[in-house]
Motif scaffolding. Structure first.
Motif, mmCIF file in Angstrom:
data_model
loop_
_atom_site.group_PDB
_atom_site.id
_atom_site.type_symbol
_atom_site.label_atom_id
_atom_site.label_comp_id
_atom_site.label_asym_id
_atom_site.label_seq_id
_atom_site.Cartn_x
_atom_site.Cartn_y
_atom_site.Cartn_z
ATOM 1 N N GLU A 25 0.831 -1.207 0.000
ATOM 2 C CA GLU A 25 0.000 0.000 0.000
ATOM 3 C C GLU A 25 0.865 1.256 0.000
ATOM 4 O O GLU A 25 0.546 2.249 -0.671
ATOM 5 N N ARG A 26 1.964 1.237 0.752
ATOM 6 C CA ARG A 26 2.870 2.395 0.734
ATOM 7 C C ARG A 26 3.469 2.589 -0.650
ATOM 8 O O ARG A 26 3.567 3.720 -1.142
ATOM 9 N N ALA A 27 3.867 1.480 -1.288
ATOM 10 C CA ALA A 27 4.453 1.570 -2.624
ATOM 11 C C ALA A 27 3.436 2.139 -3.619
ATOM 12 O O ALA A 27 3.761 3.044 -4.413
ATOM 13 N N LYS A 28 2.228 1.644 -3.590
ATOM 14 C CA LYS A 28 1.188 2.132 -4.502
ATOM 15 C C LYS A 28 0.893 3.599 -4.237
ATOM 16 O O LYS A 28 0.661 4.379 -5.164
ATOM 17 N N GLY A 29 0.932 3.993 -2.980
ATOM 18 C CA GLY A 29 0.681 5.384 -2.631
ATOM 19 C C GLY A 29 1.736 6.332 -3.160
ATOM 20 O O GLY A 29 1.469 7.532 -3.327
ATOM 21 N N HIS A 30 2.916 5.812 -3.438
ATOM 22 C CA HIS A 30 4.009 6.626 -3.986
ATOM 23 C C HIS A 30 4.218 6.392 -5.477
ATOM 24 O O HIS A 30 5.273 6.733 -6.017
ATOM 25 N N GLY A 31 3.238 5.787 -6.142
ATOM 26 C CA GLY A 31 3.329 5.609 -7.584
ATOM 27 C C GLY A 31 3.911 4.289 -8.026
ATOM 28 O O GLY A 31 4.139 4.084 -9.225
ATOM 29 N N GLY A 32 4.164 3.373 -7.110
ATOM 30 C CA GLY A 32 4.634 2.049 -7.477
ATOM 31 C C GLY A 32 3.510 1.225 -8.084
ATOM 32 O O GLY A 32 2.325 1.522 -7.910
ATOM 33 N N ILE A 33 3.874 0.166 -8.809
ATOM 34 C CA ILE A 33 2.901 -0.694 -9.480
ATOM 35 C C ILE A 33 2.996 -2.095 -8.899
ATOM 36 O O ILE A 33 4.085 -2.678 -8.817
ATOM 37 N N LEU A 34 1.854 -2.636 -8.487
ATOM 38 C CA LEU A 34 1.803 -4.008 -8.000
ATOM 39 C C LEU A 34 1.760 -4.951 -9.189
ATOM 40 O O LEU A 34 0.846 -4.874 -10.015
ATOM 41 N N ARG A 35 2.745 -5.832 -9.296
ATOM 42 C CA ARG A 35 2.831 -6.774 -10.408
ATOM 43 C C ARG A 35 2.234 -8.135 -10.066
ATOM 44 O O ARG A 35 1.707 -8.828 -10.928
ATOM 45 N N PHE A 36 2.347 -8.529 -8.793
ATOM 46 C CA PHE A 36 1.881 -9.848 -8.385
ATOM 47 C C PHE A 36 1.709 -9.872 -6.879
ATOM 48 O O PHE A 36 2.515 -9.314 -6.158
ATOM 49 N N GLY A 37 0.634 -10.544 -6.421
ATOM 50 C CA GLY A 37 0.432 -10.708 -5.000
ATOM 51 C C GLY A 37 -0.416 -9.582 -4.408
ATOM 52 O O GLY A 37 -1.093 -8.862 -5.143
#
Length: 264
Positions: free
Chosen positions: A214-226
Motif C-alpha cells: 500500500e505504501r508503494a502504490k501510494g508513492h506511484g509504485g505498481i503491484l505486479r503480483f500478490g
C-alpha cells in the motif's frame, strides 16, 4: 559482516534519474535512511536499515539515463578470474573489473539468457551489513525465458550445488553454497509482457507485506503480483515509479508445506 564466499549475493544498487524521488520512495516503502554522497564517486549513496548498510542508490552519469533496474552483486575472490569464467561460459562482461578506491573491485556482466548482474571483490566495503531484517535484502531470483542457458551458466561460474523444485506448475531451481540456498531461478511465463527481458529479481524484507504494498502504490509504485502467502512468507512483486522491479516479503508469515526438491 565478514567477506562472503564466492557466489554469495553481497550487495545491491540501482541508478535513478529522479534520484531524490527514489530516496523518498524507498525511504517510505522500506524505511531506509541515506548516507552522505560526494561527487568523487558520482554521488553514490548508501541506504541504511536500522543503521546498517543494505543497498545503494546513485544518479546516472550524463548519457547513461534510462529505465532503472536493481543490480545484484555476487562476491568474487578474484573479479578478473570470475570475469574470465563468465566469458568462457557464454556470458558477456559489460564492464571490466574496476577498482573503486579502497572499497573493492566491481564488474558488470550478463548471463547468456540476458540477465544483468554484478561482481564485487571486497576491500574495505564487504557488502551487506544486514540481511533478512526489515528493510534489508533477503533473497533473489533469476527470471529468464531461457532457463536452460542460466542453469548451465551459473553453476559453471560459481561453485553452486543445484536443486529443482518438484512442481509441475512452475519451473524453479535453487542454487546453493555449502547447503545454503543463495539464489533462485524462475522460468518466465506468458504472464510477463514480452518486452520484459531476463532480469535478477531482488527481495527485500518487510514486517508487513500488505502495508508495504500500500505504501508503494501510494508513492506511484505498481503491484505486479500478490500479495500471496507461501511456505517462505507472504510476498508481492512490485515496480517502483521509475520502472525498477523488486519484491517484498514478510518471512514471519510462512504458510504451507515446503516444496519437495531433488538434486540436479
Amino acid at each position: 559482516m565478514a567477506v562472503q564466499p564466492e557466489g554469495t549475493p553481497c550487495w545491491a544498487d540501482a541508478m535513478f534519474s529522479d534520484f531524490e524521488g527514489a530516496k523518498r520512495f524507498y525511504g517510505d516503502v522500506l524505511g531506509w535512511t541515506f548516507g552522505e554522497s560526494t561527487s568523487e564517486y558520482g554521488h553514490y549513496t548508501q541506504a541504511y536499515a536500522d543503521g546498517k548498510a543494505v543497498a545503494a542508490v546513485v544518479p546516472p552519469m550524463p548519457g547513461q539515463e534510462g529505465q532503472s533496474a536493481w543490480c545484484l552483486y555476487f562476491a568474487a575472490e578474484d573479479a578478473a578470474a570470475t570475469a574470465r569464467r563468465i566469458r568462457e561460459e557464454g556470458g558477456e562482461v559489460l564492464m571490466e573489473p574496476m577498482k573503486v578506491g579502497d572499497f573493492g573491485t566491481m564488474a558488470l556482466a550478463r548471463d547468456p539468457s540476458g540477465a544483468v548482474f554484478g561482481l564485487w571483490q571486497a576491500g574495505t566495503h564487504e557488502g551487506f551489513e544486514a540481511t533478512g531484517v526489515p528493510g534489508a535484502y533477503c533473497w533473489a531470483e533469476v527470471f529468464t525465458r531461457e532457463p536452460e542457458k542460466s542453469d548451465v551458466f551459473f553453476p559453471a561460474v560459481f561453485p553452486y550445488q543445484v536443486k529443482q523444485i518438484q512442481d509441475e506448475a512452475i519451473d524453479f531451481r535453487v542454487f546453493e553454497l555449502g547447503g545454503t540456498p543463495v539464489l533462485g531461478r524462475m522460468k518466465m511465463t506468458d504472464d510477463f509482457p514480452p518486452e520484459v527481458p531476463s532480469y535478477v529479481n531482488v527481495y527485500f524484507t518487510v514486517d508487513d507485506c500488505d502495508a508495504a504494498v500500500e505504501r508503494a502504490k501510494g508513492h506511484g509504485g505498481i503491484l505486479r503480483f500478490g500479495p500471496m502467502d507461501s511456505p517462505f512468507g507472504r510476498f508481492a512483486a512490485l515496480s517502483d515509479p521509475q520502472g525498477a522491479h523488486f519484491s517484498v516479503i514478510d518471512g514471519t508469515t510462512a504458510q504451507g508445506r515446503m516444496p519437495d526438491m531433488t538434486v540436479v
